[in-house]
Motif scaffolding. Structure first.
Motif, PDB file in Angstrom:
ATOM      1  N   GLY A 105      48.725   0.990  26.408  1.00  0.00           N
ATOM      2  CA  GLY A 105      47.977   2.535  26.066  1.00  0.00           C
ATOM      3  C   GLY A 105      47.878   2.926  27.730  1.00  0.00           C
ATOM      4  O   GLY A 105      47.121   3.446  28.325  1.00  0.00           O
ATOM      5  N   GLY A 106      49.302   3.329  27.946  1.00  0.00           N
ATOM      6  CA  GLY A 106      49.261   3.405  29.591  1.00  0.00           C
ATOM      7  C   GLY A 106      48.720   2.459  30.801  1.00  0.00           C
ATOM      8  O   GLY A 106      48.616   1.590  30.645  1.00  0.00           O
ATOM      9  N   ILE A 107      47.537   3.139  31.628  1.00  0.00           N
ATOM     10  CA  ILE A 107      46.872   2.459  32.571  1.00  0.00           C
ATOM     11  C   ILE A 107      46.119   1.813  32.191  1.00  0.00           C
ATOM     12  O   ILE A 107      45.602   0.437  32.228  1.00  0.00           O
ATOM     13  CB  ILE A 107      46.086   3.656  33.114  1.00  0.00           C
ATOM     14  N   GLY A 108      45.611   1.718  30.369  1.00  0.00           N
ATOM     15  CA  GLY A 108      45.187   0.964  29.441  1.00  0.00           C
ATOM     16  C   GLY A 108      43.310   1.206  29.265  1.00  0.00           C
ATOM     17  O   GLY A 108      42.547   0.990  29.944  1.00  0.00           O
ATOM     18  N   LEU A 109      42.863   1.763  28.115  1.00  0.00           N
ATOM     19  CA  LEU A 109      42.294   2.249  27.761  1.00  0.00           C
ATOM     20  C   LEU A 109      41.214   1.097  27.406  1.00  0.00           C
ATOM     21  O   LEU A 109      39.776   1.047  27.801  1.00  0.00           O
ATOM     22  CB  LEU A 109      42.383   2.676  25.678  1.00  0.00           C
ATOM     23  N   ALA A 110      41.855  -0.412  27.145  1.00  0.00           N
ATOM     24  CA  ALA A 110      40.531  -1.613  27.334  1.00  0.00           C
ATOM     25  C   ALA A 110      40.178  -1.717  28.519  1.00  0.00           C
ATOM     26  O   ALA A 110      39.666  -2.422  28.713  1.00  0.00           O
ATOM     27  CB  ALA A 110      41.834  -2.621  26.462  1.00  0.00           C
ATOM     28  N   ASN A 111      41.160  -1.509  29.786  1.00  0.00           N
ATOM     29  CA  ASN A 111      40.610  -1.596  31.277  1.00  0.00           C
ATOM     30  C   ASN A 111      38.946  -0.398  31.412  1.00  0.00           C
ATOM     31  O   ASN A 111      38.369  -1.189  31.580  1.00  0.00           O
ATOM     32  CB  ASN A 111      41.063  -0.995  31.912  1.00  0.00           C
ATOM     33  N   VAL A 112      39.689   0.492  30.702  1.00  0.00           N
ATOM     34  CA  VAL A 112      38.084   1.948  30.609  1.00  0.00           C
ATOM     35  C   VAL A 112      36.866   0.980  30.012  1.00  0.00           C
ATOM     36  O   VAL A 112      35.840   1.437  30.705  1.00  0.00           O
ATOM     37  CB  VAL A 112      38.602   3.190  30.495  1.00  0.00           C
ATOM     38  N   ASP A 113      37.365   0.288  28.676  1.00  0.00           N
ATOM     39  CA  ASP A 113      35.904   0.557  27.970  1.00  0.00           C
ATOM     40  C   ASP A 113      34.982  -1.195  28.248  1.00  0.00           C
ATOM     41  O   ASP A 113      34.161  -0.563  27.931  1.00  0.00           O
ATOM     42  CB  ASP A 113      36.863  -0.456  26.579  1.00  0.00           C
ATOM     43  N   VAL A 114      36.444  -1.860  28.757  1.00  0.00           N
ATOM     44  CA  VAL A 114      35.630  -2.867  29.117  1.00  0.00           C
ATOM     45  C   VAL A 114      34.599  -2.580  30.632  1.00  0.00           C
ATOM     46  O   VAL A 114      33.365  -3.637  30.884  1.00  0.00           O
ATOM     47  CB  VAL A 114      36.655  -4.325  30.004  1.00  0.00           C
ATOM     48  N   ARG A 115      35.367  -2.261  31.547  1.00  0.00           N
ATOM     49  CA  ARG A 115      34.883  -1.302  32.218  1.00  0.00           C
ATOM     50  C   ARG A 115      33.449  -0.483  32.232  1.00  0.00           C
ATOM     51  O   ARG A 115      31.952  -1.421  33.160  1.00  0.00           O
ATOM     52  CB  ARG A 115      35.378  -0.640  33.841  1.00  0.00           C
ATOM     53  N   LEU A 116      32.978  -0.562  31.079  1.00  0.00           N
ATOM     54  CA  LEU A 116      32.465   0.596  30.635  1.00  0.00           C
ATOM     55  C   LEU A 116      31.335  -0.553  30.464  1.00  0.00           C
ATOM     56  O   LEU A 116      29.746  -0.367  30.431  1.00  0.00           O
ATOM     57  CB  LEU A 116      32.571   1.703  29.907  1.00  0.00           C
ATOM     58  N   LEU A 136      44.823  -0.765  20.645  1.00  0.00           N
ATOM     59  CA  LEU A 136      44.506  -0.531  22.266  1.00  0.00           C
ATOM     60  C   LEU A 136      43.612  -0.885  23.035  1.00  0.00           C
ATOM     61  O   LEU A 136      43.921  -1.021  24.177  1.00  0.00           O
ATOM     62  CB  LEU A 136      44.679   1.186  21.982  1.00  0.00           C
ATOM     63  N   LEU A 137      41.972  -0.816  22.064  1.00  0.00           N
ATOM     64  CA  LEU A 137      40.760  -1.209  23.226  1.00  0.00           C
ATOM     65  C   LEU A 137      40.885  -2.742  22.665  1.00  0.00           C
ATOM     66  O   LEU A 137      40.098  -3.301  23.913  1.00  0.00           O
ATOM     67  CB  LEU A 137      39.719  -0.444  22.035  1.00  0.00           C
ATOM     68  N   ASP A 138      41.496  -3.939  21.842  1.00  0.00           N
ATOM     69  CA  ASP A 138      41.611  -4.679  21.976  1.00  0.00           C
ATOM     70  C   ASP A 138      42.406  -5.612  22.803  1.00  0.00           C
ATOM     71  O   ASP A 138      42.851  -6.647  23.308  1.00  0.00           O
ATOM     72  CB  ASP A 138      41.810  -5.472  20.644  1.00  0.00           C
ATOM     73  N   ASP A 139      43.158  -4.449  23.686  1.00  0.00           N
ATOM     74  CA  ASP A 139      44.476  -5.268  24.338  1.00  0.00           C
ATOM     75  C   ASP A 139      43.447  -5.933  25.648  1.00  0.00           C
ATOM     76  O   ASP A 139      43.154  -4.903  26.338  1.00  0.00           O
ATOM     77  CB  ASP A 139      45.412  -4.221  25.079  1.00  0.00           C
ATOM     78  N   ASP A 140      43.971  -6.651  26.122  1.00  0.00           N
ATOM     79  CA  ASP A 140      43.459  -7.472  27.082  1.00  0.00           C
ATOM     80  C   ASP A 140      43.768  -7.387  27.883  1.00  0.00           C
ATOM     81  O   ASP A 140      45.402  -6.833  28.976  1.00  0.00           O
ATOM     82  CB  ASP A 140      44.052  -9.178  26.692  1.00  0.00           C
ATOM     83  N   PRO A 141      42.792  -6.506  29.441  1.00  0.00           N
ATOM     84  CA  PRO A 141      42.968  -5.121  29.919  1.00  0.00           C
ATOM     85  C   PRO A 141      44.212  -6.563  31.762  1.00  0.00           C
ATOM     86  O   PRO A 141      45.025  -5.317  32.784  1.00  0.00           O
ATOM     87  CB  PRO A 141      41.412  -5.391  31.292  1.00  0.00           C
TER      88      PRO A 141
END
Length: 397
Positions: A351-362, A339-344
């Motif tokens: 992960g729906g809207i994307g846990l990876a997206n949040v992780d990358v932005r942080l 889920l975290l490695d999924d390319d945003p």
């Protein structure tokens, strides 16, 4: 602790310092010599004064703010900074050469090499003009010539050419950092726009269907839910920037939970505990709602039964610590890593809207130590933690 740009500045300035010192004329004999440490400090201080303006990129305003500091580094009678369209700023005497500076810089745009202007090529017939030559050096960003630095003086020596070259390299380094900052901001903005576009259509459909189901049986409840839906979408689709206060982000989460509660009924329980001191903290836009959505989707809905989602915000002084936890099925840690490695850039994925997206932005905004931390195991629920530094409200990130 030094930032990356601070180390770049120190390394670059230490290189050009030798050339700048070689250009400095010795003081008159009646004055004591300037201690080397004071000269070094003066050069570093001057470079530091110019750096913030240059980190804004090569513009008329940045060139105007930085040019007097650049002339102090060069020690010449006059200095010009140009881009490919013309002169951005001029500082020093012999203003009669200003209108010719763009012509003097034209050669470096085609050759990408330093160029010495002297004699008739100076194009000045002003009586009493002390300028006899200029060293014109290209300013580059990512291998492209974007402008020129021209140093004008009574003579053009090899030392002047070397000094101008080193100062131009340092300026180019600052412009490279400005370009990198700009690229990073564009990437973050693109990810935020993608996040808005990825608001789950299933959530929208389910919310409107739920609201419609109350229209006949409980019109007042339907009206309240419709206002909650409007409030949520207004926050999620707003275009006022990519940061918001934690209070606003939690209000969005609250509306989301109310809508999901209307859908799941008593099957969904939730609690929100927040330290009041953390409410004004600036956080990345839509950094919590995706975590709550993940908790409901993978923790509650997947069980077919009931469950609880807990959002806890603690103030630690320099940071706000946030956790989103569910008591659902949990997942294999390997799946959490996916889920975290999924390319945003490839959409919402698992992960729906994307846990990876949040992780990358942080990580982009605060550094590698500020990504999401997922604690989970099969049958043990899932807890997602993040930290947000308490930066000044005026910080533009």
């Amino acid at each position: 602790m030094w930032s990356t740009s601070g180390w770049v500045l120190l390394c670059a300035v230490s290189t050009l310092l030798g050339f700048v010192l070689s250009r400095r004329r010795p003081p008159p004999p009646r004055h004591p010599p300037v201690p080397p440490d004071e000269t070094t400090f003066a050069t570093l201080h001057t470079a530091a004064l110019a750096a913030p303006s240059l980190r804004a990129g090569l513009t008329r305003d940045s060139a105007r703010d930085a040019i007097r500091h650049l002339r102090a580094l060069l020690g010449t009678s006059a200095v010009a900074v140009t881009d490919i369209d013309g002169v951005l700023a001029w500082d020093g005497a012999a203003d009669c050469h200003r209108e010719h500076a763009s012509e003097h810089a034209r050669t470096v745009f085609s050759s990408s090499r330093p160029y010495v202007v002297a004699g008739d090529a100076l194009g000045c017939g002003t009586p009493g003009c002390v300028i006899r030559g200029a060293a014109v050096v290209p300013l580059t960003v990512d291998g492209r010539v974007v402008g020129a630095l021209a140093a004008y003086d009574a003579e053009v020596s090899a030392a002047l050419v070397r000094t101008a070259t080193e100062v131009a390299r340092w300026v180019s380094g600052q412009l490279e950092l400005a370009d990198l900052d700009s690229s990073r901001r564009r990437a973050t903005e693109a990810e935020a726009r993608a996040l808005r576009a990825q608001i789950s259509p299933h959530f929208v459909y389910n919310s409107l269907t739920t609201i419609a189901s109350f229209v006949r049986t409980d019109p007042e409840r339907a009206r309240e839910l419709l206002m909650d839906f409007a409030d949520f979408t207004r926050h999620a689709l707003r275009r006022g920037g990519d940061f918001t206060t934690l209070a606003d982000e939690l209000r969005c989460v609250d509306r989301y939970l109310l809508l999901e509660r209307a859908r799941f009924g008593e099957r969904l329980r939730f609690t929100v505990q927040v330290a009041p001191e953390a409410l004004p903290v600036l956080v990345p836009f839509l950094c919590l709602q995706p975590l709550v959505e993940n908790a409901i989707k993978h923790g509650i809905a997947a069980t077919g039964g009931s469950g609880e989602v807990r959002v806890v915000v603690r103030d630690t002084g320099s940071e706000a610590h946030i956790s989103v936890e569910d008591d659902g099925l949990g997942m294999d840690p390997a799946r959490a890593r996916r889920l975290l490695d999924d390319d945003p850039r490839h959409g919402a994925g698992e992960g729906g809207i994307g846990l990876a997206n949040v992780d990358v932005r942080l990580r982009h905004i605060y550094g590698e130590g500020y990504g999401l931390v997922v604690e989970t195991a099969l049958g043990a629920g899932t807890k997602i933690r993040l930290r947000v530094p308490k930066l000044p409200s005026g910080n533009s990130y």
